[in-house]
Write a protein that holds these residues in place. Sequence first.
Motif, mmCIF file in Angstrom:
data_model
loop_
_atom_site.group_PDB
_atom_site.id
_atom_site.type_symbol
_atom_site.label_atom_id
_atom_site.label_comp_id
_atom_site.label_asym_id
_atom_site.label_seq_id
_atom_site.Cartn_x
_atom_site.Cartn_y
_atom_site.Cartn_z
ATOM 1 N N ASP A 125 -15.061 25.104 -0.940
ATOM 2 C CA ASP A 125 -14.605 25.014 0.298
ATOM 3 C C ASP A 125 -13.429 24.134 0.449
ATOM 4 O OD1 ASP A 125 -14.410 24.201 3.027
ATOM 5 O OD2 ASP A 125 -16.616 25.006 3.419
ATOM 6 N N ILE A 126 -12.340 24.466 1.195
ATOM 7 C CA ILE A 126 -11.180 23.803 1.090
ATOM 8 C C ILE A 126 -11.528 22.755 2.082
ATOM 9 C CG2 ILE A 126 -10.199 25.191 3.311
ATOM 10 C CD1 ILE A 126 -8.314 23.898 -0.103
ATOM 11 N N ARG A 127 -12.140 22.687 2.744
ATOM 12 C CA ARG A 127 -12.479 21.343 3.740
ATOM 13 C C ARG A 127 -12.995 20.278 2.656
ATOM 14 N NH1 ARG A 127 -16.207 24.570 7.864
ATOM 15 N NH2 ARG A 127 -16.872 25.404 6.013
ATOM 16 N N PHE A 128 -13.954 20.648 1.818
ATOM 17 C CA PHE A 128 -14.490 19.829 0.889
ATOM 18 C C PHE A 128 -13.476 19.083 -0.081
ATOM 19 C CE2 PHE A 128 -16.642 19.225 -3.113
ATOM 20 C CZ PHE A 128 -17.291 18.104 -2.952
ATOM 21 N N LEU A 129 -12.687 20.097 -0.450
ATOM 22 C CA LEU A 129 -11.778 19.709 -1.673
ATOM 23 C C LEU A 129 -10.493 18.694 -1.201
ATOM 24 C CD1 LEU A 129 -12.035 23.003 -3.664
ATOM 25 C CD2 LEU A 129 -13.183 20.933 -4.293
ATOM 26 N N GLU A 130 -10.260 19.117 0.236
ATOM 27 C CA GLU A 130 -9.119 18.346 0.648
ATOM 28 C C GLU A 130 -9.520 16.906 0.807
ATOM 29 O OE1 GLU A 130 -8.025 20.381 4.319
ATOM 30 O OE2 GLU A 130 -6.426 21.366 3.356
ATOM 31 N N GLN A 131 -10.791 16.487 0.830
ATOM 32 C CA GLN A 131 -11.051 15.015 0.938
ATOM 33 C C GLN A 131 -10.679 14.330 -0.253
ATOM 34 O OE1 GLN A 131 -15.028 14.477 2.817
ATOM 35 N NE2 GLN A 131 -15.066 16.447 2.403
ATOM 36 N N PHE A 132 -10.163 14.904 -1.497
ATOM 37 C CA PHE A 132 -10.103 14.199 -2.791
ATOM 38 C C PHE A 132 -8.479 14.280 -2.985
ATOM 39 C CE2 PHE A 132 -14.227 15.856 -2.596
ATOM 40 C CZ PHE A 132 -14.829 14.726 -2.958
ATOM 41 N N LYS A 133 -7.432 14.421 -2.003
ATOM 42 C CA LYS A 133 -6.177 14.448 -2.406
ATOM 43 C C LYS A 133 -5.602 13.150 -2.656
ATOM 44 C CE LYS A 133 -4.639 18.333 0.807
ATOM 45 N NZ LYS A 133 -3.887 18.499 1.805
ATOM 46 N N SER A 134 -6.378 12.028 -2.360
ATOM 47 C CA SER A 134 -5.724 10.689 -2.492
ATOM 48 C C SER A 134 -6.245 10.295 -3.911
ATOM 49 C CB SER A 134 -6.107 9.801 -1.479
ATOM 50 O OG SER A 134 -7.449 9.800 -1.289
ATOM 51 N N SER A 135 -6.947 11.018 -4.436
ATOM 52 C CA SER A 135 -7.859 10.681 -5.756
ATOM 53 C C SER A 135 -6.835 11.263 -7.056
ATOM 54 C CB SER A 135 -9.136 11.172 -5.941
ATOM 55 O OG SER A 135 -9.755 10.715 -4.720
ATOM 56 N N PHE A 136 -6.973 10.486 -8.181
ATOM 57 C CA PHE A 136 -6.075 11.083 -9.126
ATOM 58 C C PHE A 136 -6.712 11.761 -10.139
ATOM 59 C CE2 PHE A 136 -8.413 7.298 -10.769
ATOM 60 C CZ PHE A 136 -8.926 7.743 -12.017
#
Length: 339
Positions: free
Chosen positions: A328-339
Amino acid sequence: MIDKIKQHIAEVEAFKTESAKEVEAFRIKYLGKKGILNDFFASFKEVPNEQKKEFGQAVNALKKASEAKVTDLKENLESKQEEKGVYGDLSRPGEPIEIGSRHPISIVKNQIIEIFSNIGFNVSEGPEMEDDWHNFTALNLPEYHPARDMQDTFFIQTDPDILLRTHTSSVQVRYMENNKPPIRTISPGRVFRNEAISSRSHCIFHQVEGLYIDKNVSFADLKQTLLYFTKQLFGKSKIRLRPSYFPFTEPSAEVDIYWGLETETDYRITKGTGWLEIMGCGMVDPNVLRNCNIDPTEYSGFAFGMGIERIAMLLYQIGDIRMFYENDIRFLEQFKSSF
């Protein structure tokens, strides 16, 4: 009259426009039926004989210049229209580039690898489709051993000796077979178990298992290694080891960290105790060392293993393991700031 023609040639060469209407008006002015060129051709008979040759050459030069100019202007306009049609308005600001993100499983796996790499552990990998020896027998789980029932296995129908690995301990067996002590390695990877899918379990998940074998390795070394790991990953400095059972380690233990009871979520995930189980561990059973051609009278070692999904669920407070696999792109987008 020749000078007048040369004047028109200069005007034609100097003419510029980006308007289709002006190009058409220019064409009619010079190349139309009532245009300037036809007027010059009509007046050819009035030119003295000694000037006819020069006059004809000048008129032809004007005609060629006019036709070339019209052709160039039309091609220029058509190319701009094509660019606008294909690419849109090229003068508009560019669209912002979407920043990609790593999957939370990859983020946590990389964090674990980095922590253990800092204390000398390398990374070893092996096949996801294994044979019975590496997945069970070499790990002190001979045929008909009751502990095999602890792991519901996917067997390959055409060959009962081949299966989808149920843990990455099989990688450790392969590593011990091909490397001599001292051994210090971790084995991250995907594993498979025939379990019902729910919010807390899945038939596919990821593990990181660690192995350290050398002379005079003790349980105290295992405890200090795990304490270092929990401090680095969770920021927690309090752990406890509860006696447990694993066929390939003896003694064996479950590792808990003190999560705390500061919030309502802490009470929920620790069931009001403040303690949270994160992995299993133990001293490598001497039978496992013998199966891998390592002398247990000379060498000893410890092993540990943890589920990456479980660690990720703790770190990011994710309540349903199925979210890792739904993309789910809405779930995965939450980790944009992670490395």
